[in-house]
Write a protein that holds these residues in place. Structure first.
Motif, PDB file in Angstrom:
ATOM      1  N   ASN A  34       0.825  -1.213   0.000  1.00  0.00           N
ATOM      2  CA  ASN A  34       0.000   0.000   0.000  1.00  0.00           C
ATOM      3  C   ASN A  34       0.858   1.262   0.000  1.00  0.00           C
ATOM      4  OD1 ASN A  34      -2.769  -1.133   0.271  1.00  0.00           O
ATOM      5  ND2 ASN A  34      -1.874  -2.001   2.121  1.00  0.00           N
ATOM      6  N   VAL A  35       1.922   1.269   0.779  1.00  0.00           N
ATOM      7  CA  VAL A  35       2.820   2.422   0.844  1.00  0.00           C
ATOM      8  C   VAL A  35       3.575   2.569  -0.478  1.00  0.00           C
ATOM      9  CG1 VAL A  35       4.878   3.368   2.002  1.00  0.00           C
ATOM     10  CG2 VAL A  35       3.055   2.286   3.352  1.00  0.00           C
ATOM     11  N   MET A  36       3.970   1.457  -1.079  1.00  0.00           N
ATOM     12  CA  MET A  36       4.825   1.468  -2.263  1.00  0.00           C
ATOM     13  C   MET A  36       4.057   1.579  -3.581  1.00  0.00           C
ATOM     14  SD  MET A  36       7.758   1.479  -0.956  1.00  0.00           S
ATOM     15  CE  MET A  36       8.968   0.964  -2.183  1.00  0.00           C
ATOM     16  N   LYS A  37       2.737   1.577  -3.521  1.00  0.00           N
ATOM     17  CA  LYS A  37       1.913   1.542  -4.730  1.00  0.00           C
ATOM     18  C   LYS A  37       2.306   2.613  -5.751  1.00  0.00           C
ATOM     19  CE  LYS A  37      -2.862   0.965  -6.093  1.00  0.00           C
ATOM     20  NZ  LYS A  37      -4.229   0.814  -5.631  1.00  0.00           N
ATOM     21  N   TYR A  38       2.624   3.821  -5.282  1.00  0.00           N
ATOM     22  CA  TYR A  38       2.969   4.917  -6.193  1.00  0.00           C
ATOM     23  C   TYR A  38       4.391   5.426  -5.970  1.00  0.00           C
ATOM     24  CZ  TYR A  38      -2.100   4.856  -6.578  1.00  0.00           C
ATOM     25  OH  TYR A  38      -3.393   4.465  -6.758  1.00  0.00           O
ATOM     26  N   TYR A  39       5.228   4.612  -5.364  1.00  0.00           N
ATOM     27  CA  TYR A  39       6.579   5.025  -4.983  1.00  0.00           C
ATOM     28  C   TYR A  39       7.575   4.935  -6.143  1.00  0.00           C
ATOM     29  CZ  TYR A  39      10.389   5.613  -1.558  1.00  0.00           C
ATOM     30  OH  TYR A  39      11.450   6.063  -0.832  1.00  0.00           O
ATOM     31  N   GLY A  40       7.264   4.107  -7.128  1.00  0.00           N
ATOM     32  CA  GLY A  40       8.182   3.932  -8.252  1.00  0.00           C
ATOM     33  C   GLY A  40       9.193   2.812  -8.043  1.00  0.00           C
ATOM     34  N   LEU A  41       9.008   2.068  -6.960  1.00  0.00           N
ATOM     35  CA  LEU A  41       9.840   0.896  -6.675  1.00  0.00           C
ATOM     36  C   LEU A  41       8.927  -0.234  -6.231  1.00  0.00           C
ATOM     37  CD1 LEU A  41      12.698   2.436  -4.458  1.00  0.00           C
ATOM     38  CD2 LEU A  41      12.885   1.760  -6.857  1.00  0.00           C
ATOM     39  N   GLU A  42       9.404  -1.465  -6.419  1.00  0.00           N
ATOM     40  CA  GLU A  42       8.680  -2.617  -5.886  1.00  0.00           C
ATOM     41  C   GLU A  42       8.785  -2.595  -4.364  1.00  0.00           C
ATOM     42  OE1 GLU A  42       6.905  -4.793  -7.576  1.00  0.00           O
ATOM     43  OE2 GLU A  42       7.504  -4.196  -9.602  1.00  0.00           O
ATOM     44  N   PRO A  43       7.804  -3.182  -3.657  1.00  0.00           N
ATOM     45  CA  PRO A  43       7.940  -3.280  -2.196  1.00  0.00           C
ATOM     46  C   PRO A  43       9.250  -3.980  -1.839  1.00  0.00           C
ATOM     47  CG  PRO A  43       5.724  -3.911  -2.876  1.00  0.00           C
ATOM     48  CD  PRO A  43       6.535  -3.745  -4.145  1.00  0.00           C
ATOM     49  N   PHE A  44       9.919  -3.460  -0.830  1.00  0.00           N
ATOM     50  CA  PHE A  44      11.202  -4.023  -0.418  1.00  0.00           C
ATOM     51  C   PHE A  44      11.002  -5.448   0.091  1.00  0.00           C
ATOM     52  CE2 PHE A  44      13.799   0.077   0.555  1.00  0.00           C
ATOM     53  CZ  PHE A  44      13.500   0.562  -0.694  1.00  0.00           C
ATOM     54  N   LYS A  45      11.970  -6.297  -0.215  1.00  0.00           N
ATOM     55  CA  LYS A  45      11.893  -7.699   0.180  1.00  0.00           C
ATOM     56  C   LYS A  45      12.957  -8.074   1.201  1.00  0.00           C
ATOM     57  CE  LYS A  45       9.715  -9.357  -4.064  1.00  0.00           C
ATOM     58  NZ  LYS A  45       8.915  -8.178  -4.097  1.00  0.00           N
ATOM     59  N   SER A  46      13.904  -7.173   1.485  1.00  0.00           N
ATOM     60  CA  SER A  46      14.964  -7.492   2.436  1.00  0.00           C
ATOM     61  C   SER A  46      15.433  -6.238   3.168  1.00  0.00           C
ATOM     62  CB  SER A  46      16.154  -8.137   1.720  1.00  0.00           C
ATOM     63  OG  SER A  46      16.859  -7.158   0.978  1.00  0.00           O
ATOM     64  N   ILE A  47      16.027  -6.460   4.303  1.00  0.00           N
ATOM     65  CA  ILE A  47      16.594  -5.365   5.090  1.00  0.00           C
ATOM     66  C   ILE A  47      17.737  -4.703   4.325  1.00  0.00           C
ATOM     67  CG2 ILE A  47      18.315  -6.666   6.410  1.00  0.00           C
ATOM     68  CD1 ILE A  47      15.863  -4.237   8.010  1.00  0.00           C
ATOM     69  N   ASP A  48      18.390  -5.467   3.433  1.00  0.00           N
ATOM     70  CA  ASP A  48      19.477  -4.897   2.617  1.00  0.00           C
ATOM     71  C   ASP A  48      18.960  -3.771   1.728  1.00  0.00           C
ATOM     72  OD1 ASP A  48      21.327  -6.609   3.712  1.00  0.00           O
ATOM     73  OD2 ASP A  48      21.237  -8.058   2.073  1.00  0.00           O
ATOM     74  N   GLU A  49      17.748  -3.926   1.207  1.00  0.00           N
ATOM     75  CA  GLU A  49      17.172  -2.857   0.386  1.00  0.00           C
ATOM     76  C   GLU A  49      16.924  -1.603   1.221  1.00  0.00           C
ATOM     77  OE1 GLU A  49      14.402  -4.465  -3.037  1.00  0.00           O
ATOM     78  OE2 GLU A  49      14.088  -5.644  -1.206  1.00  0.00           O
ATOM     79  N   ALA A  50      16.508  -1.787   2.460  1.00  0.00           N
ATOM     80  CA  ALA A  50      16.323  -0.648   3.364  1.00  0.00           C
ATOM     81  C   ALA A  50      17.665   0.025   3.635  1.00  0.00           C
ATOM     82  CB  ALA A  50      15.665  -1.098   4.663  1.00  0.00           C
ATOM     83  N   MET A  51      18.718  -0.765   3.808  1.00  0.00           N
ATOM     84  CA  MET A  51      20.059  -0.210   4.029  1.00  0.00           C
ATOM     85  C   MET A  51      20.523   0.584   2.804  1.00  0.00           C
ATOM     86  SD  MET A  51      20.938  -0.935   7.061  1.00  0.00           S
ATOM     87  CE  MET A  51      22.487  -1.482   7.687  1.00  0.00           C
ATOM     88  N   GLU A  52      20.212   0.081   1.605  1.00  0.00           N
ATOM     89  CA  GLU A  52      20.560   0.810   0.377  1.00  0.00           C
ATOM     90  C   GLU A  52      19.814   2.143   0.310  1.00  0.00           C
ATOM     91  OE1 GLU A  52      19.968  -1.614  -3.122  1.00  0.00           O
ATOM     92  OE2 GLU A  52      21.156  -3.245  -2.263  1.00  0.00           O
TER      93      GLU A  52
END
Length: 186
Positions: A34-52
């Motif tokens: 829901n948060v990522m629907k219009y963000y331009g990225l796929e929903p994050f799948k790992s903590i590594d993506e959050a770190m990036e």
């Protein structure tokens, strides 16, 4: 000399630098469809993506092309969203603004409070003349949010971005410093 990250305080919020320790919080809401629907990225799948993502926030601040604040409620440490500037163009005194908020905090005026504070910072501290927001046509809540803050819809940019395997049309919204100073948009 290292720049000191600016902290912004509002009635209910502290807008602060997002650091590595905030990765779990960032992952929590950036993995929500829901948060990522219009963000331009796929929903994050790992903590590594959050770190990036946190690394990107740090890099735009370090290079001076933007600044992204973590939204926290006063008295709480958890980051529940972010708001800030990206793609700053100093020679034209303009920047884009972006924001997102954890779904459990939608509809409480938090995004509006954070956005208003960041806009004020942009005009007063960054000497911006123009702040623009690029919003997908179906993202009605973000359109209403920027309109409540005085932004004017300038037009539709067709197939402006290619994200998540598709071309996205984006509305261009803008807020000019004089609009805020004179209150002509409110």
């Amino acid at each position: 000399m290292e720049k000191k990250f600016p902290v912004i305080e509002t009635d209910r919020l502290i807008l602060k630098e997002i650091i590595r320790d905030d990765a779990e919080d960032i992952f929590k809401y950036l993995s929500d469809e829901n948060v990522m629907k219009y963000y331009g990225l796929e929903p994050f799948k790992s903590i590594d993506e959050a770190m990036e993502e946190i690394g990107w926030y740090q890099s735009i601040f370090d290079e001076g092309s933007g600044v992204r604040w973590g939204i926290t409620l006063k008295g709480h440490r958890n980051v529940i969203g972010s708001c800030g500037f990206l793609n700053k163009v100093p020679q034209h005194y303009r920047s884009e603004i972006g924001f997102e908020l954890s779904k459990e905090y939608w509809g409480k005026g938090i995004a509006n409070e954070a956005l208003a504070a960041v806009i004020q910072y942009g005009f007063e501290q960054m000497n911006l003349q123009r702040i623009q927001a690029l919003i997908e046509p179906l993202n009605l809540s973000s359109q209403k949010l920027v309109e409540r803050n005085g932004f004017i819809k300038e037009g539709l940019m067709r197939n402006y971005e290619y994200t998540c395997g598709k071309f996205d049309d984006l509305f261009m919204y803008s807020l000019i410093k004089q609009d805020v100073e004179t209150g002509s948009n409110t």
